[in-house]
Design an enzyme around this catalytic site. Structure first.
Site, PDB file in Angstrom:
ATOM      1  N   HIS A 366      20.252  69.130  42.629  1.00  0.00           N
ATOM      2  CA  HIS A 366      19.930  67.781  43.100  1.00  0.00           C
ATOM      3  C   HIS A 366      19.971  67.580  44.612  1.00  0.00           C
ATOM      4  O   HIS A 366      19.445  66.595  45.114  1.00  0.00           O
ATOM      5  CB  HIS A 366      20.881  66.775  42.443  1.00  0.00           C
ATOM      6  CG  HIS A 366      20.199  65.547  41.962  1.00  0.00           C
ATOM      7  ND1 HIS A 366      19.198  64.905  42.682  1.00  0.00           N
ATOM      8  CD2 HIS A 366      20.357  64.805  40.844  1.00  0.00           C
ATOM      9  CE1 HIS A 366      18.785  63.841  42.012  1.00  0.00           C
ATOM     10  NE2 HIS A 366      19.459  63.760  40.895  1.00  0.00           N
ATOM     11  N   TYR A 480      26.001  51.978  37.620  1.00  0.00           N
ATOM     12  CA  TYR A 480      25.074  52.514  38.628  1.00  0.00           C
ATOM     13  C   TYR A 480      23.753  52.777  37.940  1.00  0.00           C
ATOM     14  O   TYR A 480      23.704  53.437  36.907  1.00  0.00           O
ATOM     15  CB  TYR A 480      25.665  53.818  39.158  1.00  0.00           C
ATOM     16  CG  TYR A 480      24.816  54.625  40.114  1.00  0.00           C
ATOM     17  CD1 TYR A 480      25.131  54.686  41.466  1.00  0.00           C
ATOM     18  CD2 TYR A 480      23.712  55.355  39.675  1.00  0.00           C
ATOM     19  CE1 TYR A 480      24.381  55.455  42.357  1.00  0.00           C
ATOM     20  CE2 TYR A 480      22.944  56.116  40.547  1.00  0.00           C
ATOM     21  CZ  TYR A 480      23.292  56.162  41.891  1.00  0.00           C
ATOM     22  OH  TYR A 480      22.536  56.922  42.753  1.00  0.00           O
ATOM     23  N   SER A 482      20.065  54.345  39.188  1.00  0.00           N
ATOM     24  CA  SER A 482      19.369  54.938  40.321  1.00  0.00           C
ATOM     25  C   SER A 482      17.955  54.388  40.413  1.00  0.00           C
ATOM     26  O   SER A 482      17.284  54.206  39.400  1.00  0.00           O
ATOM     27  CB  SER A 482      19.316  56.451  40.107  1.00  0.00           C
ATOM     28  OG  SER A 482      18.484  57.039  41.066  1.00  0.00           O
ATOM     29  N   THR A 493      17.368  57.748  47.251  1.00  0.00           N
ATOM     30  CA  THR A 493      17.597  56.799  46.153  1.00  0.00           C
ATOM     31  C   THR A 493      18.445  55.641  46.672  1.00  0.00           C
ATOM     32  O   THR A 493      19.093  55.755  47.714  1.00  0.00           O
ATOM     33  CB  THR A 493      18.365  57.451  44.991  1.00  0.00           C
ATOM     34  OG1 THR A 493      19.616  57.934  45.475  1.00  0.00           O
ATOM     35  CG2 THR A 493      17.575  58.589  44.368  1.00  0.00           C
TER      36      THR A 493
END
Length: 629
Positions: A366, A480, A482, A493
């Protein structure tokens, strides 16, 4: 302009409409008349929000999580920060941003956040997306699909590098902007102005700066901070099977792709190799704590493995061939999210995984980039490999000597390395053992019904997650979601905070409607940037950041992400905290799918039952039915 741009920040999955072109079919997916990076120079910059707006949004996000006394304390600290050290830091951040107009204010801190983390990448950062099966069932054979997808992946790479890949654009009015006439005009608009030309017809080009890291790239473990490594000159593919590492050149010295029949022959050779699994599979090392792995890598290099490791790091990508068939979606998720540890190299930009029955997926690292680039790649590879497959079930592999073309990498291991691999395996097995993956499909409604009722499908899914947690644990927690900021230069993001006073009241009362949307003015990255700046300048951590409430809102117990694409069957990731849920979801036209990961401190199965019940309640209200108990 800003209001329109905000519409882009949900998710960039617009690329699917592009028609397949057979131009340059052997080497390229298509030849866009608009160069790939045509819009890159003129992309708007990610704005630094006003500090007072950030503080207001932060306090609004804290309200549902705190009682009155806690909130008063947090509000006082936030206002002091806003008037004092926060104001100074904000002005410095804006000044720094003005001096770095080639990028975004979050780029450096965000790379650092990923690369300085010492957590293993597997389960903590790497995510997966699995492909839908090939519509033609006879093409879902491991060798056929591996060949076709490898060819399509290399075509994608070559198309991108030649500048022929259609630029990534979010079209709000495709009848005007996704047309040959518009493309013929816009290609003559200078790059420095092209974004504005697209904006005039309600089209929004997206940042493509991450794409070059898709290929020939690896995250290298280093003490304290990892490095991203890319070698675009390398021409070989890395193939893992049964924990063994193989390489073969996939491009010739002129950069032309090998014939598909030759790729098929080499992959067939690897699939028929009956070498036993290595006693100490190297793959486990890439699942280790980053500092531990950095020290072991140093040992590997000093022990005569430099050339072999360089081949792993520089390979075009990693193709992982697994020797089993996939029984169900739960096994599919486990396979794509972590696998067995021996047959993956988690540090590669991505592993393309294909099992015995042709089930395929991508596990991606990532730090280098986000889902937007990976999804575009996945969409194009799926479309090309299914609509223009390089080989068919009748195709014969080329008559070539694969035993000379394919090389098996051997690693020299000393006792310290063997002990390191053994320990890495034990840790990996323990982590995986504690991970639960569960899923549901809700078939009583989906996007069509929700739009008909003028309710946001995404908002309904998020409300269901809030209701479910309240039902299960009787509390509202930090959540959360994204969203992409790819509409801006070097955007990554931003966080959407789905838990609000409204969702809390809604959850408690089972109210039917909720309005939630993303803006380009989230507070999370701004506060993160200010904290990073303070730290980099050696300033003592402001009281605002030492507030327990700040720690709590950043301890994201519910972490969610969604994408829907004709190429993708399922997506998922591990929980971001030990006592959290990782929620991958898809809202389809007439059903909703949900994939939840959790560790033993949370009951994922029960949470999914609560989500199902919550969706049932919401849809019953929308259909005018009574809510069950």
């Amino acid at each position: 302009m800003a209001a329109r741009r905000q519409l882009l920040l949900r998710r960039a999955t617009a690329g699917w409409r592009r028609g397949y072109s057979s131009a340059g079919a052997a080497e390229y997916l298509h030849r866009s008349i608009v160069p790939t990076m045509h819009y890159q120079k003129s992309l708007p910059r990610l704005p630094v929000p006003k500090l007072e707006d950030t503080i207001t949004r932060y306090l609004n996000a804290q309200k549902p999580l705190l009682n009155d006394d806690q909130f008063r304390k947090t509000e006082e600290l936030a206002r002091q920060f806003e008037k004092g050290i926060g104001r100074e830091l904000h002005e410095q951040l804006v000044a720094q941003d003005n001096q770095n107009k080639h990028t975004s204010y979050i780029t450096g801190p965000w790379f650092d956040m990923y690369l300085k983390s010492r957590e293993p990448v597997v389960l903590n950062f790497n995510a997966f997306m699995s492909f839908n099966p090939d519509p033609k069932s006879e093409y879902n054979d491991q060798l056929i699909r591996a060949t076709n997808m490898t060819v399509s992946a290399v075509r994608f790479m070559k198309t991108f590098r030649a500048g022929y890949l259609e630029p990534e654009v979010f079209h709000l009015n495709p009848e005007k902007s996704d047309t040959e006439i518009f493309k013929k005009i816009i290609r003559f608009v200078p790059s420095s102005l092209s974004w504005f030309g697209a904006y005039m017809v309600n089209a929004y080009p997206l940042d493509m700066s991450q794409y070059f890291r898709l290929f020939n790239s690896t995250r290298l473990p280093k003490l304290n901070r990892d490095e991203l490594y890319t070698d675009e000159k390398a021409k070989h593919l890395l193939v893992l099977r049964n924990g063994n590492f193989y390489i073969f050149d996939i491009l010739d010295r002129d950069g032309n792709m090998l014939k598909p029949s030759e790729i098929q022959a080499h992959l067939k050779y690897i699939l028929s190799d009956n070498s036993p699994a290595p006693a100490f599979p190297l793959g486990y090392l890439s699942s280790e704590n980053r500092d531990t792995w950095a020290l072991l890598r140093k040992n590997l290099l000093e022990n005569g493995n430099e050339e072999a490791l360089q081949k792993v790091d520089s390979a075009v990508f990693c193709l992982s061939l697994d020797d089993f068939t996939v029984k169900d979606f739960v096994q599919l998720s486990h396979t794509m999210l972590h696998g067995d540890g021996a047959n993956r190299w988690y540090d590669k930009s991505f592993n393309l995984i294909i099992t015995k029955d042709g089930t395929a997926g991508i596990n991606f690292e990532h730090s280098w980039g986000d889902g937007v680039a990976v999804l575009r790649f996945q969409n194009e590879v799926f479309k090309d490999s299914t609509k223009a497959p390089a080989i068919s079930p009748q195709s014969q592999p080329a008559s070539v000597d694969s035993s000379t073309a394919v090389r098996k990498l051997d690693f020299k291991l000393n006792d310290a390395l063997k002990a390191g691999i053994t320990k890495a395996k034990q840790k990996f097995d323990a982590s995986v053992e504690g991970l639960s993956l569960n899923m549901i499909q809700f078939h009583e409604g989906g996007k069509d019904l929700l739009k008909q009722k003028k309710v946001s499908p995404d908002a309904v899914a998020q409300l269901a997650f809030q209701m479910a947690f309240l039902r299960q644990y009787n509390q509202t927690v930090a959540t959360y979601e994204s969203c992409s900021t790819a509409a801006f230069k070097h955007g990554r993001t931003e966080t959407i905070r789905p838990a609000s006073i409204h969702t809390k009241k809604c959850s408690e009362a089972f109210v039917k409607e909720l309005s939630k949307h993303s803006t380009g003015q989230g507070f999370d990255r701004h506060l993160f940037g200010l904290r990073y700046l303070a730290s980099s300048k050696g300033i003592a951590l402001p009281d605002f950041y030492q507030d327990q409430a700040y720690a709590r809102i950043n301890h994201n117990i519910i972490s969610t992400s969604t994408l829907v694409s004709p190429a993708v069957q399922l997506g998922g990731f591990g929980p971001v905290v030990a006592d959290g849920f990782g929620v991958g979801y898809q809202v389809h036209d007439d059903w909703i799918g949900c994939n939840v990961s959790s560790y033993p401190t949370r009951n994922g199965k029960e949470y999914l039952q609560c989500i199902y019940k919550s969706l049932e309640d919401i849809f019953n209200v929308l259909k005018g039915k009574k809510i069950g108990s």
